[in-house]
Write an enzyme that holds these catalytic residues in place. Structure first.
Site, mmCIF file in Angstrom:
data_model
loop_
_atom_site.group_PDB
_atom_site.id
_atom_site.type_symbol
_atom_site.label_atom_id
_atom_site.label_comp_id
_atom_site.label_asym_id
_atom_site.label_seq_id
_atom_site.Cartn_x
_atom_site.Cartn_y
_atom_site.Cartn_z
ATOM 1 N N SER A 113 0.823 -1.208 0.000
ATOM 2 C CA SER A 113 0.000 0.000 0.000
ATOM 3 C C SER A 113 0.857 1.258 0.000
ATOM 4 O O SER A 113 1.933 1.297 0.614
ATOM 5 C CB SER A 113 -0.908 -0.004 1.231
ATOM 6 N N TYR A 136 -2.553 5.174 -4.024
ATOM 7 C CA TYR A 136 -3.600 6.156 -3.792
ATOM 8 C C TYR A 136 -3.225 7.384 -4.594
ATOM 9 O O TYR A 136 -2.096 7.868 -4.496
ATOM 10 C CB TYR A 136 -3.714 6.486 -2.303
ATOM 11 N N THR A 162 -6.077 2.567 -6.811
ATOM 12 C CA THR A 162 -7.326 2.470 -6.051
ATOM 13 C C THR A 162 -8.192 3.688 -6.339
ATOM 14 O O THR A 162 -7.748 4.824 -6.168
ATOM 15 C CB THR A 162 -7.038 2.366 -4.551
ATOM 16 N N LYS A 257 -8.452 -0.717 -9.142
ATOM 17 C CA LYS A 257 -9.070 -1.382 -7.990
ATOM 18 C C LYS A 257 -10.218 -0.558 -7.427
ATOM 19 O O LYS A 257 -10.101 0.660 -7.273
ATOM 20 C CB LYS A 257 -8.009 -1.595 -6.900
ATOM 21 N N HIS A 281 -13.996 -2.470 -1.061
ATOM 22 C CA HIS A 281 -13.055 -2.082 -0.002
ATOM 23 C C HIS A 281 -13.390 -2.796 1.308
ATOM 24 O O HIS A 281 -13.185 -2.257 2.398
ATOM 25 C CB HIS A 281 -13.051 -0.563 0.189
#
Length: 387
Positions: A113, A136, A162, A257, A281
């Protein structure tokens, strides 16, 4: 503890979950296990998966199972991998390192992440040649380019954007627990830590985690809401042009995603996505969404792109359910972190072994030697009411 002893004591993911709950301070457990709202979406994920069944098949004789699969041109030993979870280091010291090393040894993907507690550079010695990096979306183009360069230079091969976090969710359980970002050990939280000595000793050695990837971009930023974090300050809600920009600047497989609508599939295909990650999520962002397994068949019908699936997966049978409904690959986040919290460094390997054994046991009931032999499903979940 020997492998056989682990299976006799922790034969399923739920056994690891309940041990994890007993070993983690309450605020850490709430961070890992919580959804948002009243957690209706989280509950729907589980209930809908339970509605997906198969008819057992007989007279196949002994079977030797082959669980290997090819996804986006890469061959993996198993059809599942480790999903990105922000601040994994809050669950257990060196969580990302343990997960990356275990995934590389098992020849399955590990996805780091953007808001992990270790950076791409930290993980570079551990990821192997098949790791994924979850992005992100940074608002600033310079930060965006730099993050892509750092991920590529560290050896990450696949980029995952994402798109289902346009704003911070409330995650009321986390607020009630007293957790803030970055985590601060207030007297209230210290009282919780005192009840969990194994976690406390680990953190005393490692130190409280923070989002190391973002350190170079976040000087002077403070005073965030309790369930937001520094990533929310840097990120934006992406557009179609943003997706195309990433496609143009990333030389490698590119996955989007957080897709729940079938009509988004064609647009993402035209924008250059190599695969779609069907996900809500895990119920952590929006409490009014249908279960991911409910939307999966519609998205499968709408696109030729490979599909990744997550949300609510708690065992090998769930993986088979998702594959039979059209997924090409399955990712799990909480399950691997339950393993870490329950067993430390031995946890991720045990999770992989539990999932593999569960898949084989259920494939034996279905007469399926390979993943391509799975029979049609029986008993689709009822459709959700969508406004």
């Amino acid at each position: 503890m020997r492998r056989m002893d682990l299976h006799s004591t922790y034969p399923g993911i739920m056994d690891l979950k309940w041990r994890a709950k007993r070993r983690l301070p309450k605020f850490v457990w709430e961070y890992l296990d919580s959804g948002t709202g009243v957690e209706a979406t989280k509950a729907r994920n589980r209930a809908a998966l339970d509605q997906v069944g198969f008819l057992p098949s007989i007279l196949h004789g002994p079977l030797e199972y082959d669980l290997a699969t090819e996804f986006l041109g890469t061959r993996y030993n198993l059809p599942f991998g480790v999903a990105p979870v922000g601040m994994s280091g809050l669950i257990w010291p060196d969580a990302e390192g343990h997960l990356a090393r275990t995934a590389a040894a098992a020849n399955i993907p590990y996805c780091l992440s953007t808001v992990a507690s270790q950076s791409p550079e930290d993980l570079a010695p551990h990821i192997g040649p098949k790791a994924w990096f979850q992005l992100y979306p940074p608002k600033d183009e310079g930060i965006r380019k730099d993050l892509l360069d750092r991920a590529r230079d560290a050896g990450f091969q696949t980029l995952v954007l994402t798109v289902d976090v346009p704003v911070a969710s409330r995650r009321e359980r986390q607020i009630r627990s007293g957790l803030t970002q970055p985590p601060k050990l207030t007297p209230r939280l210290l009282a919780q830590v005192a009840l969990r000595p194994a976690w406390a000793l680990g953190m005393a050695w490692a130190g409280m985690p923070h989002m190391r990837t973002l350190d170079k971009y976040t000087q002077g930023i403070a005073n965030l809401p309790p369930t937001a974090h520094i990533g929310y300050i840097l990120r934006t809600s992406p557009t179609a042009d943003y997706v195309k920009w990433l496609r143009d600047h990333w030389q490698g497989p590119f996955i989007v995603k957080g897709v729940s609508r079938a009509e988004d599939a064609d647009r993402l295909e035209r924008l250059g996505a190599d695969a779609i990650w069907v996900s809500n999520h895990a119920g952590r962002q929006f409490d009014g969404a249908p279960a991911t397994v409910e939307t999966l068949p519609e998205i499968r019908d709408a696109t030729r792109l490979p599909l990744v699936f997550d949300s609510g997966v708690e065992g090998g049978l769930d993986i088979l359910r998702a594959l039979a409904l059209g997924a090409d690959f399955v990712m799990l986040g909480r399950a691997f972190h339950f393993g870490l919290a329950a067993l430390g460094a031995a946890g991720p390997e045990h999770v992989i072994d539990v999932l593999r054994k569960d898949m084989e046991a259920n494939m034996g009931q279905l007469g399926a030697r390979t993943l391509h032999d799975l029979p049609p499903i029986r008993g689709l979940p009822p459709p959700s009411i969508q406004m």
